[in-house]
Design an enzyme around this catalytic site. Structure first.
Site, PDB file in Angstrom:
ATOM      1  N   GLY A  87       0.984  -1.529   0.013  1.00 46.72           N
ATOM      2  CA  GLY A  87       0.181   0.494   0.448  1.00 46.72           C
ATOM      3  C   GLY A  87       0.952   0.995  -0.112  1.00 46.72           C
ATOM      4  CB  ILE A  97       1.072   5.484   6.571  1.00 45.58           C
ATOM      5  CG1 ILE A  97       0.377   6.740   7.097  1.00 45.58           C
ATOM      6  CG2 ILE A  97       2.038   5.072   7.294  1.00 45.58           C
ATOM      7  CD1 ILE A  97      -0.883   5.650   8.393  1.00 45.58           C
ATOM      8  N   GLY A  98       2.553   4.508   3.975  1.00 40.44           N
ATOM      9  CA  GLY A  98       2.629   3.583   3.254  1.00 40.44           C
ATOM     10  C   GLY A  98       3.615   4.273   2.418  1.00 40.44           C
ATOM     11  CE1 TYR A 103      -9.427   0.909   8.379  1.00 39.74           C
ATOM     12  CE2 TYR A 103     -10.086   1.336  10.647  1.00 39.74           C
ATOM     13  CZ  TYR A 103      -9.115   1.740   9.106  1.00 39.74           C
ATOM     14  OH  TYR A 103      -7.806   1.904   9.479  1.00 39.74           O
TER      15      TYR A 103
END
Length: 281
Positions: A11, A16-17, A154
């Site tokens: 990702g 963030i990735g 989620y």
């Protein structure tokens, strides 16, 4: 630029990735930055080049929901580099809604990406990580500790990831593999925008849940207005890659530590219900 340490990060097209891929390369790691659609690699490539670590960042296709894609990517990484020292499970997707109205499809979709994808990548990587005495670092969320309104699917998936990793950690440790989870709070990244949530349409379709959903949306928009940056959230991930003995559970802000701490000290659940219930009033 050469490195003997190889990390695969899922990702990495944004957020963030992407930040973790660049930061890990700056820390000296050879980074295999994966994403489902490599046509979206432009932002990562530009960021890596701007940071002076372009040669250390290798973009590869990996769809965490496709076991064949996972196996193909991992086999290619080990064939090319001879080893795999760490995996950062970061790929994920969000969903806002409630099960009575949305049905089961969003729940299953969230579990497929956020839970089963993480399990599949981890399972496939473990033989290589055993060989290198490596580590698994998984980006979960404070939503993997505290259930949050209108995030049922989620949070359920992130809770599952936390349970899986907490159970796996002592087992993996017996073969020299270290396991950690990283729990960000609100992060100002494309993850939120990528959900393409039409707020007016969501509210219009919410029926009896509309007042609570409106209050939740207003509160959430305020929290993301002061969110930490992807680079700030990525820093603890890279620290965990290099630490001799990183903790199992890592929060990325003081707020996240306090929020998770509320749950971990809340034996009867009353404190969390009072806290999150206040978001809907």
């Amino acid at each position: 630029m050469a490195s003997s340490k190889t990390v695969l990060i899922t990702g990495t097209s944004s957020g963030i990735g992407l930040a973790a891929a660049v930061a890990a390369a700056r820390a000296g790691w050879r980074v295999v930055a994966t994403m489902r659609d490599t046509g979206r690699a432009g932002a990562l490539t530009e960021a890596a080049q701007a940071a002076g670590v372009g040669p250390l960042v290798q973009v590869e296709r990996l769809d965490v929901t496709d076991p064949a894609s996972v196996a193909e990517c991992l086999d290619a990484v080990v064939a090319q580099h001879g080893r795999l020292d760490a995996v950062v499970n970061n790929a994920g997707s969000g969903v806002v809604g409630t099960v009575e109205q949305d049905g089961m499809a969003p729940v299953r979709a969230a579990m497929e990406v956020n839970y089963f994808g993480v399990v599949e990548v981890t399972r496939a990587a473990l033989p290589h990580l055993r060989a290198s005495k490596g580590r698994v670092i998984t980006v979960t969320s404070v939503g993997g500790v505290v259930g949050q309104p209108f995030n049922e699917a989620y949070c359920a998936a992130k809770f599952a990831v936390e349970g899986f990793m907490e159970s796996l950690a002592p087992v993996a440790a017996t073969v020299g593999v270290h396991v950690s989870v990283v729990e960000p709070g609100a992060v100002a990244s494309e993850f939120v925008a990528s959900q393409r949530i039409d707020i007016p349409a969501l509210l219009s379709a919410a029926g009896p849940y509309a007042p609570a959903l409106r209050a939740y949306v207003e509160r959430t928009q305020k929290s993301f207005a002061v969110a930490q940056s992807p680079a700030e959230a990525a820093a603890p991930i890279v620290a965990a890659l290099d630490a001799e003995q990183p903790p199992f559970r890592i929060q990325t802000t003081e707020w996240a530590r306090d929020f998770a701490g509320t749950k971990l000290a809340d034996l009867d659940g009353a404190a969390v219900q009072e806290l999150t219930g206040g978001w809907l009033r």
